[in-house]
Motif scaffolding. Structure first.
Motif, PDB file in Angstrom:
ATOM      1  N   ALA A 241      15.390  50.400   4.082  1.00  0.00           N
ATOM      2  CA  ALA A 241      15.546  48.955   3.885  1.00  0.00           C
ATOM      3  C   ALA A 241      16.776  48.662   3.030  1.00  0.00           C
ATOM      4  O   ALA A 241      17.504  47.691   3.289  1.00  0.00           O
ATOM      5  CB  ALA A 241      14.293  48.374   3.238  1.00  0.00           C
ATOM      6  N   LEU A 242      17.029  49.480   2.018  1.00  0.00           N
ATOM      7  CA  LEU A 242      18.232  49.314   1.194  1.00  0.00           C
ATOM      8  C   LEU A 242      19.493  49.496   2.030  1.00  0.00           C
ATOM      9  O   LEU A 242      20.480  48.771   1.853  1.00  0.00           O
ATOM     10  CB  LEU A 242      18.219  50.308   0.031  1.00  0.00           C
ATOM     11  CG  LEU A 242      17.257  49.986  -1.108  1.00  0.00           C
ATOM     12  CD1 LEU A 242      17.126  51.196  -2.029  1.00  0.00           C
ATOM     13  CD2 LEU A 242      17.734  48.775  -1.898  1.00  0.00           C
ATOM     14  N   ALA A 243      19.465  50.466   2.939  1.00  0.00           N
ATOM     15  CA  ALA A 243      20.625  50.678   3.810  1.00  0.00           C
ATOM     16  C   ALA A 243      20.851  49.467   4.712  1.00  0.00           C
ATOM     17  O   ALA A 243      22.001  49.061   4.944  1.00  0.00           O
ATOM     18  CB  ALA A 243      20.418  51.935   4.654  1.00  0.00           C
ATOM     19  N   ARG A 244      19.783  48.862   5.206  1.00  0.00           N
ATOM     20  CA  ARG A 244      19.936  47.666   6.049  1.00  0.00           C
ATOM     21  C   ARG A 244      20.482  46.500   5.239  1.00  0.00           C
ATOM     22  O   ARG A 244      21.343  45.748   5.714  1.00  0.00           O
ATOM     23  CB  ARG A 244      18.593  47.294   6.686  1.00  0.00           C
ATOM     24  CG  ARG A 244      18.138  48.271   7.770  1.00  0.00           C
ATOM     25  CD  ARG A 244      16.979  47.707   8.565  1.00  0.00           C
ATOM     26  NE  ARG A 244      15.789  47.500   7.741  1.00  0.00           N
ATOM     27  CZ  ARG A 244      14.860  48.411   7.531  1.00  0.00           C
ATOM     28  NH1 ARG A 244      14.996  49.629   8.059  1.00  0.00           N
ATOM     29  NH2 ARG A 244      13.809  48.155   6.790  1.00  0.00           N
ATOM     30  N   LYS A 245      19.992  46.343   4.016  1.00  0.00           N
ATOM     31  CA  LYS A 245      20.522  45.283   3.156  1.00  0.00           C
ATOM     32  C   LYS A 245      22.011  45.487   2.894  1.00  0.00           C
ATOM     33  O   LYS A 245      22.791  44.538   2.894  1.00  0.00           O
ATOM     34  CB  LYS A 245      19.772  45.265   1.816  1.00  0.00           C
ATOM     35  CG  LYS A 245      18.362  44.713   1.892  1.00  0.00           C
ATOM     36  CD  LYS A 245      17.736  44.711   0.496  1.00  0.00           C
ATOM     37  CE  LYS A 245      16.308  44.196   0.520  1.00  0.00           C
ATOM     38  NZ  LYS A 245      15.705  44.208  -0.831  1.00  0.00           N
ATOM     39  N   ALA A 246      22.379  46.732   2.682  1.00  0.00           N
ATOM     40  CA  ALA A 246      23.785  47.024   2.421  1.00  0.00           C
ATOM     41  C   ALA A 246      24.642  46.661   3.627  1.00  0.00           C
ATOM     42  O   ALA A 246      25.719  46.067   3.494  1.00  0.00           O
ATOM     43  CB  ALA A 246      23.951  48.506   2.072  1.00  0.00           C
ATOM     44  N   ALA A 247      24.170  47.011   4.806  1.00  0.00           N
ATOM     45  CA  ALA A 247      24.940  46.728   6.015  1.00  0.00           C
ATOM     46  C   ALA A 247      25.046  45.232   6.285  1.00  0.00           C
ATOM     47  O   ALA A 247      26.039  44.770   6.868  1.00  0.00           O
ATOM     48  CB  ALA A 247      24.300  47.429   7.209  1.00  0.00           C
ATOM     49  N   ASP A 248      24.047  44.464   5.870  1.00  0.00           N
ATOM     50  CA  ASP A 248      24.020  43.025   6.144  1.00  0.00           C
ATOM     51  C   ASP A 248      24.680  42.190   5.056  1.00  0.00           C
ATOM     52  O   ASP A 248      24.826  40.978   5.207  1.00  0.00           O
ATOM     53  CB  ASP A 248      22.574  42.548   6.320  1.00  0.00           C
ATOM     54  CG  ASP A 248      21.916  43.124   7.569  1.00  0.00           C
ATOM     55  OD1 ASP A 248      22.660  43.565   8.474  1.00  0.00           O
ATOM     56  OD2 ASP A 248      20.676  43.150   7.627  1.00  0.00           O
ATOM     57  N   ASP A 249      25.070  42.805   3.963  1.00  0.00           N
ATOM     58  CA  ASP A 249      25.644  42.073   2.837  1.00  0.00           C
ATOM     59  C   ASP A 249      27.022  41.540   3.210  1.00  0.00           C
ATOM     60  O   ASP A 249      27.922  42.311   3.540  1.00  0.00           O
ATOM     61  CB  ASP A 249      25.743  43.015   1.635  1.00  0.00           C
ATOM     62  CG  ASP A 249      26.216  42.323   0.364  1.00  0.00           C
ATOM     63  OD1 ASP A 249      26.656  41.167   0.440  1.00  0.00           O
ATOM     64  OD2 ASP A 249      26.151  42.958  -0.696  1.00  0.00           O
ATOM     65  N   ASP A 250      27.205  40.230   3.145  1.00  0.00           N
ATOM     66  CA  ASP A 250      28.485  39.647   3.543  1.00  0.00           C
ATOM     67  C   ASP A 250      29.332  39.173   2.360  1.00  0.00           C
ATOM     68  O   ASP A 250      30.308  38.453   2.540  1.00  0.00           O
ATOM     69  CB  ASP A 250      28.279  38.490   4.520  1.00  0.00           C
ATOM     70  CG  ASP A 250      27.482  37.339   3.916  1.00  0.00           C
ATOM     71  OD1 ASP A 250      27.055  37.455   2.748  1.00  0.00           O
ATOM     72  OD2 ASP A 250      27.282  36.321   4.619  1.00  0.00           O
ATOM     73  N   THR A 251      28.974  39.568   1.132  1.00  0.00           N
ATOM     74  CA  THR A 251      29.850  39.277   0.001  1.00  0.00           C
ATOM     75  C   THR A 251      31.104  40.137   0.104  1.00  0.00           C
ATOM     76  O   THR A 251      31.144  41.130   0.841  1.00  0.00           O
ATOM     77  CB  THR A 251      29.149  39.565  -1.338  1.00  0.00           C
ATOM     78  OG1 THR A 251      28.855  40.971  -1.420  1.00  0.00           O
ATOM     79  CG2 THR A 251      27.854  38.779  -1.472  1.00  0.00           C
TER      80      THR A 251
END
Length: 313
Positions: A241-251
């Motif tokens: 889940a952390l990896a998915r959050k990282a991939a989706d982070d648009d900052t």
């Protein structure tokens, strides 16, 4: 998801604390009774080809006393290994680390300051954080914004009870040095820090601004606990889940970390690990756990090479 918090799990930030602390890394006795009861930590993979075996262990670059001892399979792999591979060796020459910091992380004398690179509204917020973390203003005055953002990240982890002096990489390195086991560096301090220094002045300022925002809105504190707990409990679902959050982070910092600190580094890490496997019959490689999960992870790249890769946990 603010991403300076993730940086700590992608690069080894030993330069953010005095190098001497690396020599004080925790030394837990490896007793058989402890080994039998120690829980799984992080993530562990077994890679094999042509009768050679390499264990690939996912670390974090901070620690706590209750992280140790590591579980039996990791300790067994370390005992059997002829080489330990790390991103960089935290117990190596501190002068080399200091030189890399000076080259990539510090302004030339009189050339600028991280505080001066910030928009005016951020400057009092930074001053408050420096006081909060007891960081000497003169010490950080010459730091480039990316380095100061990293120091703030380390400081927030310390405030949450995690210590770079107890980092998993350092613990493993300490065991290897005590046993006269060779330590192979898959990267270098220079190569890691040069990635950050590729940012323009405006990008570095934005990187620092997002780090300050993340601390002030308490995102870094909650994410520090989230990541450390996922590693502490070897929670595969939480790590994915952390990896998915990282991939989706648009900052800005999110895109930079995903592109430069994960996607750009994973192929070279996989190259080094594959070469080590081909050369050594038994070896252990330990790299940041976020390199082992998500799309284009190191295990995925090794599978694409035709290596047999098994996720143990």
């Amino acid at each position: 998801m603010r991403r300076q918090i993730i940086v700590l799990f992608c690069s080894l930030f030993w330069f953010a604390v005095p190098a001497l602390r690396a020599q004080e890394a925790v030394q837990q006795p490896v007793q058989q009774s402890a080994r039998q009861t120690a829980p799984n930590r992080g993530a562990l993979f077994k890679v094999a080809q042509n009768g050679h075996t390499l264990y690939l262990f996912g670390t974090i670059h901070v620690g706590a006393p209750d992280f140790y001892p590591l579980e039996e399979r990791v300790l067994g792999a370390l005992e059997r290994a002829s080489v330990l591979a790390l991103e960089i060796d935290p117990l190596a020459d501190p002068g080399r680390m200091a030189q890399a910091v000076q080259q990539y992380g510090m302004y030339a004398r009189g050339a600028g300051s991280a505080q001066g690179a910030l928009p005016a509204p951020y400057r009092p917020r930074l001053e408050r954080l420096l006081r909060q973390y007891a960081l000497d203003a003169d010490t950080v005055a010459g730091m480039k914004p990316w380095l100061l953002a990293s120091v703030l990240t380390v400081s927030e982890f310390s405030a949450q009870g995690y210590d770079t002096a107890l980092a998993v990489d350092a613990w493993l390195a300490r065991q290897a040095h005590q046993r006269k086991l060779p330590v192979l560096e898959l990267e270098s301090p220079e190569s890691q820090m040069a990635l950050f220094d590729r940012m323009t002045a405006d990008e570095q300022s934005r990187f620092l601004q997002e780090g300050i925002d993340a601390i002030d809105d308490h995102q870094q504190a909650s994410q520090a606990r989230e990541i450390a707990d996922a590693w502490r409990n070897a929670d595969a679902a939480a790590l994915d889940a952390l990896a998915r959050k990282a991939a989706d982070d648009d900052t800005f910092s999110g895109r930079f970390v995903q592109r430069m600190l994960l996607d750009a580094r994973n192929p070279a890490l996989a190259d080094g690990i594959a070469a080590l496997l081909a050369r050594e019959t038994d070896s252990l490689a330990a790299i940041g756990v976020l390199h082992l999960v998500g799309t284009n992870s190191v295990p995925e790249l090794l599978r694409k090479r035709g290596l047999a890769v098994e996720r143990i946990y």
